[in-house]
Scaffold this active site. Structure first.
Site, PDB file in Angstrom:
ATOM      1  CB  ILE A   1      33.939   9.360  63.139  1.00 42.42           C
ATOM      2  CG1 ILE A   1      32.677   9.025  62.194  1.00 42.42           C
ATOM      3  CG2 ILE A   1      34.406  10.741  63.065  1.00 42.42           C
ATOM      4  CD1 ILE A   1      31.716  10.006  62.573  1.00 42.42           C
ATOM      5  N   PRO A   2      37.501   8.638  63.310  1.00 41.51           N
ATOM      6  CG  PRO A   2      39.243   8.521  61.688  1.00 41.51           C
ATOM      7  CD  PRO A   2      37.933   8.442  61.677  1.00 41.51           C
ATOM      8  CB  CYS A   3      37.936  11.893  67.391  1.00 43.39           C
ATOM      9  SG  CYS A   3      37.045  10.541  68.509  1.00 43.39           S
ATOM     10  CG  HIS A   4      41.471   6.948  67.521  1.00 42.74           C
ATOM     11  ND1 HIS A   4      40.311   6.639  66.916  1.00 42.74           N
ATOM     12  CD2 HIS A   4      42.526   6.278  66.935  1.00 42.74           C
ATOM     13  CE1 HIS A   4      40.531   5.661  65.651  1.00 42.74           C
ATOM     14  NE2 HIS A   4      41.836   5.268  65.748  1.00 42.74           N
ATOM     15  NE  ARG A   5      42.875   6.553  62.274  1.00 46.40           N
ATOM     16  CZ  ARG A   5      41.968   6.045  61.330  1.00 46.40           C
ATOM     17  NH1 ARG A   5      41.746   6.681  60.324  1.00 46.40           N
ATOM     18  NH2 ARG A   5      41.723   4.559  61.628  1.00 46.40           N
TER      19      ARG A   5
END
Length: 356
Positions: free
Chosen positions: A316-320
């Site tokens: 779940i790419p919250c880093h994006r």
């Protein structure tokens, strides 16, 4: 912000001198090449009229500059610190070693300087990082079915009480709380960005976090409570699957993850997480972008809270998600990891993001 920088003449002088005092604090964009870099870049210096100065990498990107391939300005500044580089290499070579400040000094480094440098870059000290490495060795023993006493000795703890206390502080639960016949199982594996903890049942992944994330103990406690204590060590198929897929991801082969996920949160929070999964690797977005995509344009703060509550990192790419000004903003795994992930994903930029 640009107003935090001195005038351009001062910055150009720093560029000519390769002044390390400005490393990571200011960047130069060269209009004749379209490249940006740190002021300490060893490349041939550009003409003054071709230089634009910025306070952040995000500003450089917004102005249309691409990173220098020689100096790699997107790489975390920590890698340029010889003390950090040497100590991390020593820790990798002997993770079971019991480090002290005297050991750090014996390598020729000032312990207080090292303490501040690690705290600044990683949010923790080198000695704490070393303790976590020893603890991980003990956790591996438990995951393989070993006794608590064996795990204690493997982790280098002379006292059982100290091992249990450290274990509880790190994971939020004492070793005796984990069951052998558990519905959920926790295991650890290494990645290029540090050890990760995965928790899964027979069909779904429930948690994937960096082992040094401060919120990890609280997250594991919530999972432990939700499964009524049916949590143990070891792994089911989803953990093997996500480990393999992360291997492909870090190797630059694929950014695709298809492990079924068990989401623990409110309906709105889960909606945010599902929306994050639609963001292509190699792209970045703001919290307000996500709110608009959910048809909730005023829910920017709620989106930010949901982003911070994510407990399945990378997949779940919250880093994006960046701040509205392009700043990295917070990341539970540490801003240095967020920067690394964004840099890594430039390999995966969608083709439509590069119009002919």
């Amino acid at each position: 912000m640009r107003c935090d920088l001195p005038d351009d003449e001062t910055l150009f002088a720093a560029l000519l001198a390769r002044d390390p005092a400005w490393d990571g604090r200011a960047y130069v964009g060269v209009t004749s090449t379209g490249v940006f870099c740190r002021l300490t870049c060893p490349a041939r210096k550009p003409r003054r009229e071709n230089c634009q100065f910025f306070a952040s990498i995000a500003e450089c990107h917004a102005a249309g500059f691409r990173p220098c391939k020689r100096r790699h300005p997107m790489a975390p500044a920590a890698e340029a610190d010889p003390a950090i580089r040497s100590l991390l290499a020593a820790l990798d070579a002997d993770p079971a070693r019991r480090w002290s400040e005297a050991d750090v000094a014996a390598m020729g480094f000032d312990p207080s300087t090292v303490r501040r440098a690690f705290k600044r870059h990683f949010g923790t000290t080198f000695l704490e990082m070393a303790r976590q490495a020893r603890l991980q060795a003990g956790l591996t023993t438990l995951a393989q079915g070993g006794r608590v006493i064996d795990a204690q000795l493997e982790a280098g703890f002379a006292s059982g009480a100290a091992f249990r206390e450290t274990f509880a502080r790190h994971l939020g639960l004492p070793p005796g709380a984990f069951r052998a016949d558990a519905l959920l199982r926790a295991d650890w594996f290494d990645t290029p960005l540090g050890a990760m903890v995965a928790v899964s049942d027979q069909t779904h992944l429930h948690l994937l976090e960096f082992a040094d994330r401060k919120a990890l103990p609280a997250e594991l406690k919530r999972l432990y409570k939700s499964c009524k204590g049916a949590m143990g060590f070891g792994r089911f198929a989803p953990t093997d699957r996500i480990k393999a897929q992360l291997g492909n991801y870090f190797a630059g082969r694929s950014a695709r993850f298809d492990v079924p996920l068990a989401l623990h949160g409110t309906e709105f929070t889960k909606a945010v997480w599902r929306e994050l999964q639609t963001l292509p690797a190699g792209t970045t977005h703001s919290y307000s972008d996500i709110a608009r995509r959910l048809s909730r344009p005023r829910a920017v703060r709620a989106v930010a809270r949901a982003n911070g509550a994510n407990q399945i990192a990378i997949v779940i790419p919250c880093h994006r998600v960046l701040g509205v000004d392009g700043a990295l903003t917070g990341y539970g795994g540490g801003l240095w990891r967020k920067q690394k992930l964004i840099d890594l994903e430039r390999h995966y930029v969608p083709k439509e993001a590069h119009p002919a």
